[in-house]
Design a protein around this motif. Structure first.
Motif, PDB file in Angstrom:
ATOM      1  N   GLU A   1       0.470  -0.515   0.348  1.00  0.00           N
ATOM      2  CA  GLU A   1      -0.597  -0.050   0.411  1.00  0.00           C
ATOM      3  C   GLU A   1       0.911   1.707  -0.256  1.00  0.00           C
ATOM      4  O   GLU A   1       1.009   2.601  -0.987  1.00  0.00           O
TER       5      GLU A   1
ATOM      6  N   ASP B   1     -10.928  -4.211   4.338  1.00  0.00           N
ATOM      7  CA  ASP B   1     -11.457  -3.204   3.906  1.00  0.00           C
ATOM      8  C   ASP B   1     -12.512  -3.007   5.010  1.00  0.00           C
ATOM      9  O   ASP B   1     -13.674  -1.669   4.732  1.00  0.00           O
TER      10      ASP B   1
ATOM     11  N   GLU C   1     -12.189   0.654   6.265  1.00  0.00           N
ATOM     12  CA  GLU C   1     -11.967   1.472   5.335  1.00  0.00           C
ATOM     13  C   GLU C   1     -12.529   3.331   5.541  1.00  0.00           C
ATOM     14  O   GLU C   1     -13.788   2.981   5.904  1.00  0.00           O
ATOM     15  N   GLY C   2     -11.897   4.695   5.812  1.00  0.00           N
ATOM     16  CA  GLY C   2     -12.583   5.200   6.393  1.00  0.00           C
ATOM     17  C   GLY C   2     -12.776   5.381   7.812  1.00  0.00           C
ATOM     18  O   GLY C   2     -13.310   6.441   8.531  1.00  0.00           O
TER      19      GLY C   2
ATOM     20  N   ASP D   1      -6.519   4.537   8.948  1.00  0.00           N
ATOM     21  CA  ASP D   1      -5.865   3.878   7.315  1.00  0.00           C
ATOM     22  C   ASP D   1      -5.045   3.444   7.569  1.00  0.00           C
ATOM     23  O   ASP D   1      -4.775   2.915   8.758  1.00  0.00           O
ATOM     24  N   ARG D   2      -5.095   2.480   6.359  1.00  0.00           N
ATOM     25  CA  ARG D   2      -4.548   1.145   6.644  1.00  0.00           C
ATOM     26  C   ARG D   2      -3.029   0.855   6.049  1.00  0.00           C
ATOM     27  O   ARG D   2      -2.675   0.157   6.634  1.00  0.00           O
TER      28      ARG D   2
END
Length: 294
Positions: free
Chosen positions: A130, A182, A185-186, A189-190
């Protein structure tokens, strides 16, 4: 450690997680008390010893272990309330460190769920790739190569073990780190990797989607990273699943185990009520019980 040792560790950890998932799914429902642990102790030793030399031979032993678990008589006519034990990697996996929380919950009629250890390490490759994608890492091409090779090795081991584990009679799919990334998300942060990173809230969301209503987060006192990503994100998690209960337990050398047991008892009482309400007719509008503060 050399690359050979790391690959063997990868295969061993993947198979260990499979054995751990079978013992937790079987033990609360065993007809003959103690049988599940006897089977587990025999096969965890046999498989791990073989994994140190040959993962192919270890996989064959794993198949035999799955068959042995399938032969254990169980009564699962009534599903027990499920509780997921999450948190800092040492605290959640080391019984002495957490005061034998898992054993206590199981002895009081709960089915304990604990995510495998592999994803704690596997997420590093997800995060590496990522960062390459976003241009947030030095030597992006080298890291892309390293991340790609590592991810391929993880995928190979996971698919090989999962293929065999599906033959377990109580098999249930558990979300991997890619699926969990997933889900958050939002929310966070991954690429956040401090402590357990986003694993704690992601594991809660993944289990809540499967109908698990109770969660225990164990962590060392003053572990800032997990206070942020664990307790700190409880409100965000409950915005999606308002009815769930999340109990955070902090440990230090002076922690009172009696106090921990009292709080676990409140969670158990609430869990039974949650199970009663949320396992009732799906046609009925869901209700949130008056929960005792834990």
């Amino acid at each position: 450690a050399g690359i050979g040792f790391r690959i063997k560790t990868l295969w061993g950890m993947t198979m260990m997680d499979a054995l751990e998932s079978m013992v937790r799914a079987t033990r609360p429902y065993e007809v003959n008390p103690g049988e599940t642990l006897r089977i587990y102790q025999y096969w965890i030793e046999a498989v791990m010893i073989q994994a140190a030399t040959s993962h192919r031979k270890a996989l064959k032993l794993l198949e035999q272990a799955i068959q042995a678990f399938n032969e254990i008589p169980v009564d699962r006519s009534v599903r027990k309330p499920r509780v997921a034990v999450l948190g800092e990697i040492l605290m959640k996996y080391h019984p002495s460190a957490n005061g034998f929380v898992e054993e206590y919950l199981m002895e009081h009629g709960m089915e304990v769920i604990q995510p495998g250890m592999l994803d704690f390490f596997r997420r590093d490759e997800l995060i590496r790739l990522e960062k390459v994608k976003r241009g947030l890492i030095q030597k992006p091409f080298l890291n892309w190569i390293i991340g790609g090779v590592s991810a391929a090795l993880y995928n190979k081991a996971v698919k090989a073990v999962e293929k065999r584990l599906k033959k377990f009679k109580l098999y249930e799919h558990q979300a991997d780190c890619y699926e969990m990334a997933d889900l958050i998300e939002g929310m966070i942060d991954r690429t956040y990797v401090t402590g357990e990173g986003w694993l704690i809230p992601a594991e809660i969301l993944a289990q809540a989607k499967k109908g698990v209503n109770s969660f225990v987060i164990v962590q060392p006192f003053a572990c800032l990273a997990n206070h942020i990503s664990g307790r700190g994100l409880t409100k965000a998690v409950k915005s999606q699943f308002p009815h769930i209960q999340v109990l955070s337990l902090d440990y230090d050398p002076d922690t009172s185990l009696a106090n921990i047991e009292n709080r676990l008892q409140m969670l158990i009482i609430n869990a039974r009520e949650l199970e009663r309400i949320h396992s009732s007719s799906k046609a009925a509008a869901p209700k949130t019980p008056e929960l005792i503060e834990v």
